[in-house]
Design an enzyme around this catalytic site. Structure first.
Site, PDB file in Angstrom:
ATOM      1  N   GLN A  54      45.313  90.813  89.246  1.00 38.24           N
ATOM      2  CA  GLN A  54      46.206  91.999  88.272  1.00 38.24           C
ATOM      3  C   GLN A  54      46.421  92.349  90.166  1.00 38.24           C
ATOM      4  O   GLN A  54      46.679  92.330  90.557  1.00 38.24           O
ATOM      5  CB  GLN A  54      45.950  92.816  87.850  1.00 38.24           C
ATOM      6  CG  GLN A  54      44.530  92.840  86.640  1.00 38.24           C
ATOM      7  CD  GLN A  54      43.349  92.142  87.075  1.00 38.24           C
ATOM      8  OE1 GLN A  54      43.103  91.844  87.743  1.00 38.24           O
ATOM      9  NE2 GLN A  54      42.272  92.163  85.983  1.00 38.24           N
ATOM     10  N   ARG A  55      48.024  92.845  89.217  1.00 38.98           N
ATOM     11  CA  ARG A  55      48.815  93.779  90.276  1.00 38.98           C
ATOM     12  C   ARG A  55      48.423  94.674  91.077  1.00 38.98           C
ATOM     13  O   ARG A  55      48.815  94.188  92.268  1.00 38.98           O
ATOM     14  CB  ARG A  55      50.581  93.642  89.352  1.00 38.98           C
ATOM     15  CG  ARG A  55      51.428  94.181  90.040  1.00 38.98           C
ATOM     16  CD  ARG A  55      53.074  94.415  89.849  1.00 38.98           C
ATOM     17  NE  ARG A  55      53.534  93.554  88.807  1.00 38.98           N
ATOM     18  CZ  ARG A  55      53.855  92.322  89.803  1.00 38.98           C
ATOM     19  NH1 ARG A  55      54.571  92.860  91.211  1.00 38.98           N
ATOM     20  NH2 ARG A  55      54.633  91.536  88.742  1.00 38.98           N
TER      21      ARG A  55
END
Ligand SMILES: Nc1nc2c(ncn2[C@@H]2O[C@H](COP(=O)(O)OP(=O)(O)O)[C@@H](O)[C@H]2O)c(=O)[nH]1
Ligand SMILES: [Mg+2]
Length: 192
Positions: A54-55
């Site tokens: 995830q970012r």
């Protein structure tokens, strides 16, 4: 061998690892931290780190770079919308000094999905041809069917094993005869 599984979230990293380990793949939730798996292949022990993509988690990837022999970059071949993001993250990764000697396997995953990008499309979308800093290969696969997983991993193990073997020879010879080896042409060839 220390192997790092990276890529955007939802690419299928955890599913691939479970499939390789003959585990049930029907119930997988997003990886929030990391998983470690040990696989034995070709007589080598692979310590595999599967890190969340995830970012918000990507800045933590660098905590895992040290002593990495190989990076497996997993791509969701059906996620056309995020190919640019994917390309940028991969290119950023390859600039990391601590990954300079690592072998790179790119898994074009989810080939079982209708409409997923072909190998050629992935190669273009990620601009893979521009990668000259690392030994790399892109391999189509499906974590669901298992197709392509073994071929990709076998290539990786062979590549890394070859390098470890030559490096081992090099350090063994260095201890015996320190002066001559640095000029040896064999050493020139294997240094990436
Ligand atoms: N159709 C299809 N779905 C997949 C495949 N691999 C993973 N998935 C699905 O994609 C989602 C994300 O998988 P996951 O392993 O959690 O991705 P990760 O975030 O990269 O670890 C899950 O819903 C998986 O079931 C594949 O080869 N084909
Ligand atoms: Mg995961």
């Amino acid at each position: 061998m220390r192997v790092l599984f990276l890529g955007l979230d939802n690419a299928g990293k955890t599913t691939i690892l479970k499939k390789l380990n003959n585990e049930n793949i029907s119930d997988i939730s997003p990886t929030l931290g990391f998983n470690i798996k040990t696989l034995i292949r070709d007589g080598y022990t692979l310590n595999i780190w599967d890190v969340g993509g995830q970012r918000t988690l990507r800045p933590y990837w660098r905590n895992y770079f040290e002593s990495t022999d190989a990076v497996v970059w997993v791509v969701d071949s059906s996620d056309r919308m995020r190919m640019e993001d994917c390309q940028n993250e991969l290119k950023g990764l390859l600039k990391e000094e601590r990954l300079a000697g690592a072998t790179l396997l790119i898994f074009a995953n989810k080939q079982d999905l209708e409409g997923s990008m072909t190998l050629e499309e992935i190669r273009d979308a990620l601009d893979l041809k521009s990668i000259v800093s690392h030994r790399w290969i892109v391999h189509p696969c499906s974590a669901y069917t298992g197709k392509g997983l073994d071929d990709g991993m076998n290539w990786l193990v062979k590549e890394v094993a070859g390098r470890l073997y030559w490096n081992g020879l090099q350090s063994a010879e260095t201890t015996q005869n320190d002066n001559t080896l640095h000029e040896s042409p064999e050493v020139e060839v294997i240094t990436p």
